[in-house]
Enzyme design. Structure first.
Site, mmCIF file in Angstrom:
data_model
loop_
_atom_site.group_PDB
_atom_site.id
_atom_site.type_symbol
_atom_site.label_atom_id
_atom_site.label_comp_id
_atom_site.label_asym_id
_atom_site.label_seq_id
_atom_site.Cartn_x
_atom_site.Cartn_y
_atom_site.Cartn_z
ATOM 1 N N ASP A 43 -6.058 -4.668 10.710
ATOM 2 C CA ASP A 43 -5.633 -3.889 9.560
ATOM 3 C C ASP A 43 -4.917 -4.871 8.631
ATOM 4 O O ASP A 43 -4.447 -5.927 9.067
ATOM 5 C CB ASP A 43 -4.694 -2.767 10.000
ATOM 6 C CG ASP A 43 -4.172 -1.951 8.838
ATOM 7 O OD1 ASP A 43 -4.942 -1.676 7.909
ATOM 8 O OD2 ASP A 43 -2.974 -1.615 8.849
ATOM 9 N N ASP B 36 -2.614 -3.834 5.522
ATOM 10 C CA ASP B 36 -1.307 -3.369 5.052
ATOM 11 C C ASP B 36 -0.333 -3.227 6.222
ATOM 12 O O ASP B 36 -0.589 -2.474 7.160
ATOM 13 C CB ASP B 36 -1.435 -2.014 4.353
ATOM 14 C CG ASP B 36 -2.334 -2.078 3.125
ATOM 15 O OD1 ASP B 36 -2.608 -3.198 2.666
ATOM 16 O OD2 ASP B 36 -2.742 -1.015 2.624
ATOM 17 N N ARG C 107 -6.020 7.500 0.943
ATOM 18 C CA ARG C 107 -5.355 7.989 -0.263
ATOM 19 C C ARG C 107 -5.358 9.508 -0.358
ATOM 20 O O ARG C 107 -4.330 10.126 -0.621
ATOM 21 C CB ARG C 107 -6.037 7.376 -1.502
ATOM 22 C CG ARG C 107 -5.254 7.516 -2.788
ATOM 23 C CD ARG C 107 -6.013 6.898 -3.961
ATOM 24 N NE ARG C 107 -6.364 5.510 -3.682
ATOM 25 C CZ ARG C 107 -7.225 4.809 -4.422
ATOM 26 N NH1 ARG C 107 -7.838 5.380 -5.433
ATOM 27 N NH2 ARG C 107 -7.491 3.548 -4.131
ATOM 28 N N SER D 2 -7.778 0.675 2.776
ATOM 29 C CA SER D 2 -7.495 0.473 1.362
ATOM 30 C C SER D 2 -8.745 0.106 0.568
ATOM 31 O O SER D 2 -9.520 -0.766 0.975
ATOM 32 C CB SER D 2 -6.453 -0.629 1.190
ATOM 33 O OG SER D 2 -6.281 -0.945 -0.174
ATOM 34 N N ASP E 201 -0.646 -1.424 12.541
ATOM 35 C CA ASP E 201 0.785 -1.091 12.487
ATOM 36 C C ASP E 201 1.016 0.407 12.423
ATOM 37 O O ASP E 201 2.160 0.855 12.383
ATOM 38 C CB ASP E 201 1.453 -1.758 11.288
ATOM 39 C CG ASP E 201 1.055 -1.110 9.979
ATOM 40 O OD1 ASP E 201 -0.160 -0.847 9.784
ATOM 41 O OD2 ASP E 201 1.935 -0.862 9.137
#
Length: 216
Positions: free
Chosen positions: A10, A12, A51, A116, A170
């Site tokens: 990942d 971010d 999102r 993302s 995370d």
């Protein structure tokens, strides 16, 4: 675990702390709409989530038209893009660049598996896009985390069976995605955040390949 052949990251909150920029962008939108949003809520419910699902959590039972929802998602994305436009190579976690180079030198594959849609832009700003063998981002799959699709797609991009992959996340939603995909899961953050991680490290800073491959 058997010897891994690929590590899927990942982005971010793992290799760079863009999670802070996501929070600040969502917080600005929520403030404008008069909706309370705390950092604790963000960490518990929005971390690693796409999102639209993030916005649905924020607005909850408030009623908006689809047109308004689309406008709010676009507004948040504009705020986020303004924040990340100032990013630079120094925002890769300490040792992150060296870790990616070490993985390559060991003959292993590496890929990004990020929800993302700004993933490639961030990788370019960080100047690490060339260190990956493949990229799976928000445009790659329909179903976001905790569905396994993004990690399965990333494994396919680097032509590696899922059982030979390590996923690094995370967010608990990301760990769920990794485990559902049939991979070994490395969580980054406090242990209490993750329900199914095979192994947890507090941060990716100065982590070496041997640390990732070592048994608990």
């Amino acid at each position: 675990m058997p010897k891994a052949k690929a590590i899927l990251f990942d982005l971010d909150g793992v290799l760079t702390d863009t999670s802070e920029y996501h929070y600040r962008a969502w917080k600005q939108l929520a403030d404008e709409e008069g909706i309370p949003l705390t950092r604790e809520e963000n960490d518990a419910h929005l971390r690693g989530v796409g999102r639209r699902d993030s916005l649905m959590y924020i607005i909850r039972d408030r009623h908006y038209s689809e047109e308004q929802i689309q406008e709010m998602m676009e507004r948040k994305n504009n705020y986020y893009n303004q924040l990340i436009s100032q990013m630079g190579p120094d925002e890769v976690v300490a040792g992150g660049r060296e870790l990616l180079q070490e993985i390559h030198q060991a003959g292993m594959k590496s890929a990004v598996a990020s929800a993302s849609k700004n993933c490639r832009l961030v990788l370019e700003r960080l100047q690490i896009i060339d260190l990956f063998d493949g990229i799976a981002d928000g445009y790659s799959v329909i179903n976001g985390k905790p569905a396994p699709d993004i990690f399965v797609f990333a494994a396919g991009v680097v032509q590696t069976p899922v059982v030979d992959c390590i996923g690094v996340e995370d967010a608990d939603a990301g760990i769920e995605a990794i485990k559902t995909a049939g991979m070994y899961a490395l969580g980054v953050g406090p242990k209490e955040r993750f329900k199914r991680a095979d192994k947890v490290v507090p941060t990716m800073e100065n982590i070496r390949l041997k640390d990732i491959l070592a048994d608990e």
